[in-house]
Design a protein around this motif. Structure first.
Motif, PDB file in Angstrom:
ATOM      1  N   GLN A   8      22.569 -27.256 114.938  1.00  0.00           N
ATOM      2  CA  GLN A   8      23.461 -27.271 116.093  1.00  0.00           C
ATOM      3  C   GLN A   8      24.359 -28.494 116.092  1.00  0.00           C
ATOM      4  N   ILE A   9      25.481 -28.328 116.746  1.00  0.00           N
ATOM      5  CA  ILE A   9      26.403 -29.424 117.020  1.00  0.00           C
ATOM      6  C   ILE A   9      26.428 -29.542 118.542  1.00  0.00           C
ATOM      7  N   THR A  47      24.518 -23.459 116.030  1.00  0.00           N
ATOM      8  CA  THR A  47      24.754 -23.278 117.454  1.00  0.00           C
ATOM      9  C   THR A  47      25.722 -24.338 117.965  1.00  0.00           C
ATOM     10  N   ILE A  48      26.648 -23.935 118.805  1.00  0.00           N
ATOM     11  CA  ILE A  48      27.502 -24.877 119.509  1.00  0.00           C
ATOM     12  C   ILE A  48      26.828 -25.146 120.847  1.00  0.00           C
ATOM     13  N   ALA A  49      26.342 -26.360 121.010  1.00  0.00           N
ATOM     14  CA  ALA A  49      25.673 -26.743 122.251  1.00  0.00           C
ATOM     15  C   ALA A  49      26.641 -27.552 123.096  1.00  0.00           C
ATOM     16  N   LEU A  50      26.687 -27.231 124.373  1.00  0.00           N
ATOM     17  CA  LEU A  50      27.510 -27.961 125.338  1.00  0.00           C
ATOM     18  C   LEU A  50      26.574 -28.636 126.317  1.00  0.00           C
ATOM     19  N   ALA A  51      26.732 -29.936 126.505  1.00  0.00           N
ATOM     20  CA  ALA A  51      25.811 -30.657 127.379  1.00  0.00           C
ATOM     21  C   ALA A  51      26.543 -31.680 128.234  1.00  0.00           C
ATOM     22  N   THR A  52      26.153 -31.722 129.497  1.00  0.00           N
ATOM     23  CA  THR A  52      26.650 -32.762 130.387  1.00  0.00           C
ATOM     24  C   THR A  52      25.830 -34.029 130.122  1.00  0.00           C
ATOM     25  N   PRO A  53      26.240 -35.156 130.688  1.00  0.00           N
ATOM     26  CA  PRO A  53      25.473 -36.391 130.473  1.00  0.00           C
ATOM     27  C   PRO A  53      23.989 -36.283 130.850  1.00  0.00           C
ATOM     28  N   VAL A  54      23.643 -35.361 131.727  1.00  0.00           N
ATOM     29  CA  VAL A  54      22.241 -35.182 132.125  1.00  0.00           C
ATOM     30  C   VAL A  54      21.382 -34.764 130.934  1.00  0.00           C
ATOM     31  N   GLY A  65      22.504 -31.735 115.402  1.00  0.00           N
ATOM     32  CA  GLY A  65      21.099 -31.404 115.599  1.00  0.00           C
ATOM     33  C   GLY A  65      20.499 -30.905 114.301  1.00  0.00           C
ATOM     34  N   ILE A  66      19.448 -31.580 113.839  1.00  0.00           N
ATOM     35  CA  ILE A  66      18.828 -31.247 112.568  1.00  0.00           C
ATOM     36  C   ILE A  66      17.378 -30.836 112.795  1.00  0.00           C
ATOM     37  N   LYS A  67      17.079 -29.593 112.466  1.00  0.00           N
ATOM     38  CA  LYS A  67      15.713 -29.093 112.563  1.00  0.00           C
ATOM     39  C   LYS A  67      14.940 -29.586 111.346  1.00  0.00           C
ATOM     40  N   THR A  68      13.724 -30.079 111.571  1.00  0.00           N
ATOM     41  CA  THR A  68      12.917 -30.617 110.486  1.00  0.00           C
ATOM     42  C   THR A  68      11.445 -30.379 110.762  1.00  0.00           C
ATOM     43  N   GLU A  69      10.640 -30.425 109.741  1.00  0.00           N
ATOM     44  CA  GLU A  69       9.196 -30.252 109.904  1.00  0.00           C
ATOM     45  C   GLU A  69       8.510 -31.535 110.375  1.00  0.00           C
ATOM     46  N   ASP A  70       9.111 -32.712 110.108  1.00  0.00           N
ATOM     47  CA  ASP A  70       8.472 -33.980 110.454  1.00  0.00           C
ATOM     48  C   ASP A  70       9.483 -34.917 111.106  1.00  0.00           C
ATOM     49  N   VAL A  71       9.580 -34.837 112.418  1.00  0.00           N
ATOM     50  CA  VAL A  71      10.528 -35.638 113.184  1.00  0.00           C
ATOM     51  C   VAL A  71      10.258 -37.126 112.987  1.00  0.00           C
ATOM     52  N   ASP A  72       8.995 -37.512 113.029  1.00  0.00           N
ATOM     53  CA  ASP A  72       8.652 -38.932 112.908  1.00  0.00           C
ATOM     54  C   ASP A  72       9.079 -39.510 111.564  1.00  0.00           C
ATOM     55  N   ALA A  73       8.823 -38.782 110.492  1.00  0.00           N
ATOM     56  CA  ALA A  73       9.203 -39.249 109.161  1.00  0.00           C
ATOM     57  C   ALA A  73      10.723 -39.297 109.015  1.00  0.00           C
ATOM     58  N   VAL A 100      18.869 -40.646 116.867  1.00  0.00           N
ATOM     59  CA  VAL A 100      19.157 -41.763 115.965  1.00  0.00           C
ATOM     60  C   VAL A 100      20.656 -41.868 115.702  1.00  0.00           C
ATOM     61  N   TYR A 101      21.051 -43.019 115.172  1.00  0.00           N
ATOM     62  CA  TYR A 101      22.378 -43.200 114.588  1.00  0.00           C
ATOM     63  C   TYR A 101      22.201 -43.319 113.085  1.00  0.00           C
ATOM     64  N   ASP A 102      23.098 -42.690 112.327  1.00  0.00           N
ATOM     65  CA  ASP A 102      23.052 -42.893 110.883  1.00  0.00           C
ATOM     66  C   ASP A 102      23.599 -44.285 110.567  1.00  0.00           C
ATOM     67  N   ASN A 103      23.739 -44.620 109.303  1.00  0.00           N
ATOM     68  CA  ASN A 103      24.173 -45.959 108.931  1.00  0.00           C
ATOM     69  C   ASN A 103      25.651 -46.228 109.212  1.00  0.00           C
ATOM     70  N   GLN A 104      26.365 -45.221 109.724  1.00  0.00           N
ATOM     71  CA  GLN A 104      27.764 -45.389 110.115  1.00  0.00           C
ATOM     72  C   GLN A 104      27.977 -45.208 111.619  1.00  0.00           C
ATOM     73  N   GLY A 105      26.894 -45.059 112.363  1.00  0.00           N
ATOM     74  CA  GLY A 105      26.985 -44.927 113.817  1.00  0.00           C
ATOM     75  C   GLY A 105      27.152 -43.514 114.335  1.00  0.00           C
ATOM     76  N   ASN A 106      26.983 -42.515 113.477  1.00  0.00           N
ATOM     77  CA  ASN A 106      27.065 -41.121 113.912  1.00  0.00           C
ATOM     78  C   ASN A 106      25.738 -40.687 114.522  1.00  0.00           C
ATOM     79  N   GLY A 107      25.798 -39.927 115.598  1.00  0.00           N
ATOM     80  CA  GLY A 107      24.597 -39.483 116.290  1.00  0.00           C
ATOM     81  C   GLY A 107      23.936 -38.281 115.651  1.00  0.00           C
ATOM     82  N   LEU A 108      22.619 -38.362 115.529  1.00  0.00           N
ATOM     83  CA  LEU A 108      21.800 -37.263 115.011  1.00  0.00           C
ATOM     84  C   LEU A 108      20.612 -37.070 115.931  1.00  0.00           C
TER      85      LEU A 108
END
Length: 116
Positions: A8-9, A47-54, A65-73, A100-108
């Motif tokens: 998702q974005i 998926t195109i997700a639309l979200a308010t600040p809430v 948005g990245i689906k993964t088997e191990d969020v902590d790792a 998280v932010y990647d090493n360039q400040g992009n949100g994940l």
């Protein structure tokens, strides 16, 4: 092969109704809506997700948005590779996630559905 899948974005909005109408006019069908704070539209594989600040993990930013088997790792790997943890792994009502932010400040957001 990685177990990470871009699913998702997440886009910011201050007016969910207007944003839904805009994307529906472009041909994207509404998949579901959560009150006045969050909606998901069918973008095919993503998926195109639309979200308010809430409900937005990083209001005002585009977040992948990245689906993964191990969020902590995944969050630990981002931090080890020069990124930053904004919100450490946690469980909400439906999934485990980390912001998280990647090493360039992009949100994940890494996430995994919780068992029902």
């Amino acid at each position: 092969m990685s177990d990470h899948q871009i699913r998702q974005i997440v886009l910011s909005t201050d007016n969910l109704d207007d944003s839904i109408a805009f994307y529906e006019s472009l041909g994207f069908a509404l998949k579901f809506r959560d009150g006045t704070h969050y909606a998901a539209l069918d973008g095919g594989a993503v998926t195109i997700a639309l979200a308010t600040p809430v409900d937005h993990p990083l209001p005002g930013k585009v977040v992948v948005g990245i689906k993964t088997e191990d969020v902590d790792a995944a969050a630990a790997a981002v931090e080890a590779d020069g990124g930053a943890i904004v919100k450490a792994p946690y469980d909400d009502a439906h999934e485990r996630r980390a912001v998280v932010y990647d090493n360039q400040g992009n949100g994940l957001v890494f996430y995994k559905s919780l068992p029902r």
